[in-house]
Design a protein around this motif. Structure first.
Motif, PDB file in Angstrom:
ATOM      1  N   ASN A  56       0.804  -1.221   0.000  1.00  0.00           N
ATOM      2  CA  ASN A  56       0.000   0.000   0.000  1.00  0.00           C
ATOM      3  C   ASN A  56       0.836   1.269   0.000  1.00  0.00           C
ATOM      4  O   ASN A  56       0.306   2.363   0.183  1.00  0.00           O
ATOM      5  CB  ASN A  56      -0.951   0.008   1.202  1.00  0.00           C
ATOM      6  N   PHE A  57       2.149   1.145  -0.183  1.00  0.00           N
ATOM      7  CA  PHE A  57       3.026   2.308  -0.204  1.00  0.00           C
ATOM      8  C   PHE A  57       2.804   3.114  -1.483  1.00  0.00           C
ATOM      9  O   PHE A  57       2.607   2.559  -2.549  1.00  0.00           O
ATOM     10  CB  PHE A  57       4.495   1.887  -0.151  1.00  0.00           C
ATOM     11  N   THR A  58       2.898   4.426  -1.358  1.00  0.00           N
ATOM     12  CA  THR A  58       2.894   5.295  -2.534  1.00  0.00           C
ATOM     13  C   THR A  58       4.294   5.270  -3.147  1.00  0.00           C
ATOM     14  O   THR A  58       5.237   4.727  -2.555  1.00  0.00           O
ATOM     15  CB  THR A  58       2.551   6.745  -2.143  1.00  0.00           C
ATOM     16  N   GLU A  59       4.437   5.878  -4.307  1.00  0.00           N
ATOM     17  CA  GLU A  59       5.750   5.924  -4.955  1.00  0.00           C
ATOM     18  C   GLU A  59       6.762   6.656  -4.074  1.00  0.00           C
ATOM     19  O   GLU A  59       7.910   6.232  -3.930  1.00  0.00           O
ATOM     20  CB  GLU A  59       5.645   6.605  -6.315  1.00  0.00           C
ATOM     21  N   ALA A  60       6.347   7.750  -3.447  1.00  0.00           N
ATOM     22  CA  ALA A  60       7.237   8.519  -2.569  1.00  0.00           C
ATOM     23  C   ALA A  60       7.660   7.687  -1.356  1.00  0.00           C
ATOM     24  O   ALA A  60       8.813   7.749  -0.923  1.00  0.00           O
ATOM     25  CB  ALA A  60       6.555   9.802  -2.113  1.00  0.00           C
ATOM     26  N   GLN A  61       6.739   6.897  -0.822  1.00  0.00           N
ATOM     27  CA  GLN A  61       7.059   6.045   0.324  1.00  0.00           C
ATOM     28  C   GLN A  61       8.020   4.939  -0.078  1.00  0.00           C
ATOM     29  O   GLN A  61       8.929   4.594   0.670  1.00  0.00           O
ATOM     30  CB  GLN A  61       5.773   5.481   0.933  1.00  0.00           C
ATOM     31  N   HIS A  62       7.836   4.378  -1.278  1.00  0.00           N
ATOM     32  CA  HIS A  62       8.785   3.376  -1.789  1.00  0.00           C
ATOM     33  C   HIS A  62      10.171   3.982  -1.933  1.00  0.00           C
ATOM     34  O   HIS A  62      11.172   3.375  -1.540  1.00  0.00           O
ATOM     35  CB  HIS A  62       8.323   2.819  -3.150  1.00  0.00           C
ATOM     36  N   GLU A  63      10.235   5.185  -2.506  1.00  0.00           N
ATOM     37  CA  GLU A  63      11.522   5.864  -2.669  1.00  0.00           C
ATOM     38  C   GLU A  63      12.175   6.106  -1.321  1.00  0.00           C
ATOM     39  O   GLU A  63      13.387   5.898  -1.164  1.00  0.00           O
ATOM     40  CB  GLU A  63      11.335   7.192  -3.399  1.00  0.00           C
ATOM     41  N   ALA A  64      11.397   6.554  -0.337  1.00  0.00           N
ATOM     42  CA  ALA A  64      11.943   6.817   0.994  1.00  0.00           C
ATOM     43  C   ALA A  64      12.444   5.529   1.635  1.00  0.00           C
ATOM     44  O   ALA A  64      13.540   5.495   2.201  1.00  0.00           O
ATOM     45  CB  ALA A  64      10.880   7.475   1.879  1.00  0.00           C
ATOM     46  N   VAL A 156       8.867  11.633   6.390  1.00  0.00           N
ATOM     47  CA  VAL A 156       7.644  11.846   7.181  1.00  0.00           C
ATOM     48  C   VAL A 156       6.529  10.967   6.621  1.00  0.00           C
ATOM     49  O   VAL A 156       5.811  10.298   7.371  1.00  0.00           O
ATOM     50  CB  VAL A 156       7.234  13.335   7.189  1.00  0.00           C
ATOM     51  N   ALA A 157       6.393  10.945   5.304  1.00  0.00           N
ATOM     52  CA  ALA A 157       5.369  10.100   4.674  1.00  0.00           C
ATOM     53  C   ALA A 157       5.629   8.628   4.961  1.00  0.00           C
ATOM     54  O   ALA A 157       4.700   7.859   5.222  1.00  0.00           O
ATOM     55  CB  ALA A 157       5.339  10.348   3.165  1.00  0.00           C
ATOM     56  N   LEU A 158       6.901   8.235   4.947  1.00  0.00           N
ATOM     57  CA  LEU A 158       7.264   6.852   5.244  1.00  0.00           C
ATOM     58  C   LEU A 158       6.921   6.510   6.691  1.00  0.00           C
ATOM     59  O   LEU A 158       6.389   5.432   6.970  1.00  0.00           O
ATOM     60  CB  LEU A 158       8.748   6.605   4.972  1.00  0.00           C
ATOM     61  N   ALA A 159       7.211   7.412   7.609  1.00  0.00           N
ATOM     62  CA  ALA A 159       6.905   7.171   9.024  1.00  0.00           C
ATOM     63  C   ALA A 159       5.404   6.952   9.217  1.00  0.00           C
ATOM     64  O   ALA A 159       4.982   6.059   9.953  1.00  0.00           O
ATOM     65  CB  ALA A 159       7.384   8.340   9.875  1.00  0.00           C
ATOM     66  N   GLN A 160       4.601   7.744   8.541  1.00  0.00           N
ATOM     67  CA  GLN A 160       3.149   7.584   8.641  1.00  0.00           C
ATOM     68  C   GLN A 160       2.713   6.247   8.042  1.00  0.00           C
ATOM     69  O   GLN A 160       1.846   5.570   8.588  1.00  0.00           O
ATOM     70  CB  GLN A 160       2.450   8.741   7.949  1.00  0.00           C
ATOM     71  N   ALA A 161       3.328   5.859   6.935  1.00  0.00           N
ATOM     72  CA  ALA A 161       2.974   4.576   6.305  1.00  0.00           C
ATOM     73  C   ALA A 161       3.386   3.409   7.188  1.00  0.00           C
ATOM     74  O   ALA A 161       2.647   2.427   7.320  1.00  0.00           O
ATOM     75  CB  ALA A 161       3.642   4.461   4.941  1.00  0.00           C
ATOM     76  N   LEU A 162       4.562   3.496   7.803  1.00  0.00           N
ATOM     77  CA  LEU A 162       5.037   2.414   8.672  1.00  0.00           C
ATOM     78  C   LEU A 162       4.165   2.278   9.910  1.00  0.00           C
ATOM     79  O   LEU A 162       4.017   1.188  10.453  1.00  0.00           O
ATOM     80  CB  LEU A 162       6.497   2.634   9.067  1.00  0.00           C
ATOM     81  N   ASN A 163       3.595   3.384  10.342  1.00  0.00           N
ATOM     82  CA  ASN A 163       2.705   3.346  11.496  1.00  0.00           C
ATOM     83  C   ASN A 163       1.478   2.484  11.208  1.00  0.00           C
ATOM     84  O   ASN A 163       0.945   1.829  12.093  1.00  0.00           O
ATOM     85  CB  ASN A 163       2.287   4.776  11.864  1.00  0.00           C
ATOM     86  N   ASN A 164       1.048   2.449   9.952  1.00  0.00           N
ATOM     87  CA  ASN A 164      -0.124   1.668   9.557  1.00  0.00           C
ATOM     88  C   ASN A 164       0.240   0.355   8.872  1.00  0.00           C
ATOM     89  O   ASN A 164      -0.635  -0.432   8.547  1.00  0.00           O
ATOM     90  CB  ASN A 164      -1.002   2.486   8.609  1.00  0.00           C
ATOM     91  N   ALA A 165       1.531   0.123   8.635  1.00  0.00           N
ATOM     92  CA  ALA A 165       1.961  -1.064   7.882  1.00  0.00           C
ATOM     93  C   ALA A 165       2.012  -2.296   8.770  1.00  0.00           C
ATOM     94  O   ALA A 165       2.000  -2.216   9.997  1.00  0.00           O
ATOM     95  CB  ALA A 165       3.331  -0.828   7.264  1.00  0.00           C
TER      96      ALA A 165
END
Length: 180
Positions: A56-64, A156-165
């Motif tokens: 469910n990661f966005t492209e920016a989250q994958h890059e991060a 920051v976007a990655l941290a938010q995604a990891l919180n829900n991952a």
């Protein structure tokens, strides 16, 4: 004449050495000095070993996520016999993180737990991201996130995604058990 040039060369060299020595404490030096001390736990985790559901990661989250190489973790576990040491060590870390090279990324508190995220670098690229958390009933932890081409905004976007991952917590179990 040769003697004067030689003396000037040696003086310039010694001056350069003395100027290049930085007397400010660094987070890296703190990690090295405290990794084997009582009440501390230290782990280096290559990001390749961190299993995360990235579907469910966005492209920016994958890059991060792909820009991170490894995580350095250092934790201090507080108990009834080491509160004075905890207070001293907590202040040392806070002092290091107040240095001008650390820029604020985000900060929040929840149920007596404080989380601070800082980075070294500029607005486009972070050389290092630092996550610092403390709780008077558990202790504190510092995580250095090291990588290449890390963007503070994407982190920051990655941290938010990891919180829900979906994280495989068995990898972090030693660290989690340390604070119990």
């Amino acid at each position: 004449m040769k003697r004067t040039v030689k003396i000037l060369g040696i003086t310039a060299f010694l001056s350069l050495i003395l100027v290049s020595c930085n007397s400010e404490p660094s987070l890296q030096r703190y990690f090295v000095d405290h990794q084997e001390m009582p009440n501390f736990i230290s782990q280096d985790i290559p990001v390749s070993m961190v299993k995360v559901d990235k579907t469910n990661f966005t492209e920016a989250q994958h890059e991060a996520f792909n820009s991170v190489r490894r995580l350095n973790f250092l934790g201090f576990n507080i108990n009834e016999t080491n509160t004075a040491i905890y207070t001293d060590e907590l202040e040392k870390v806070k002092t290091i993180l107040k240095q001008g090279k650390y820029q604020d990324l985000m900060e929040f508190s929840d149920k007596g737990r404080k989380i601070l995220v800082k980075y070294i670098g500029d607005d486009d690229e972070a050389d290092e991201v630092v996550v610092f958390g403390s709780a008077n009933d558990m202790g504190f932890a510092v995580v250095r996130i090291l990588g290449d081409d890390m963007s503070p905004e994407k982190m920051v976007a990655l941290a938010q995604a990891l919180n829900n991952a979906n994280l495989d917590e068995s990898q972090m179990q030693d660290m989690l058990n340390f604070f119990k």
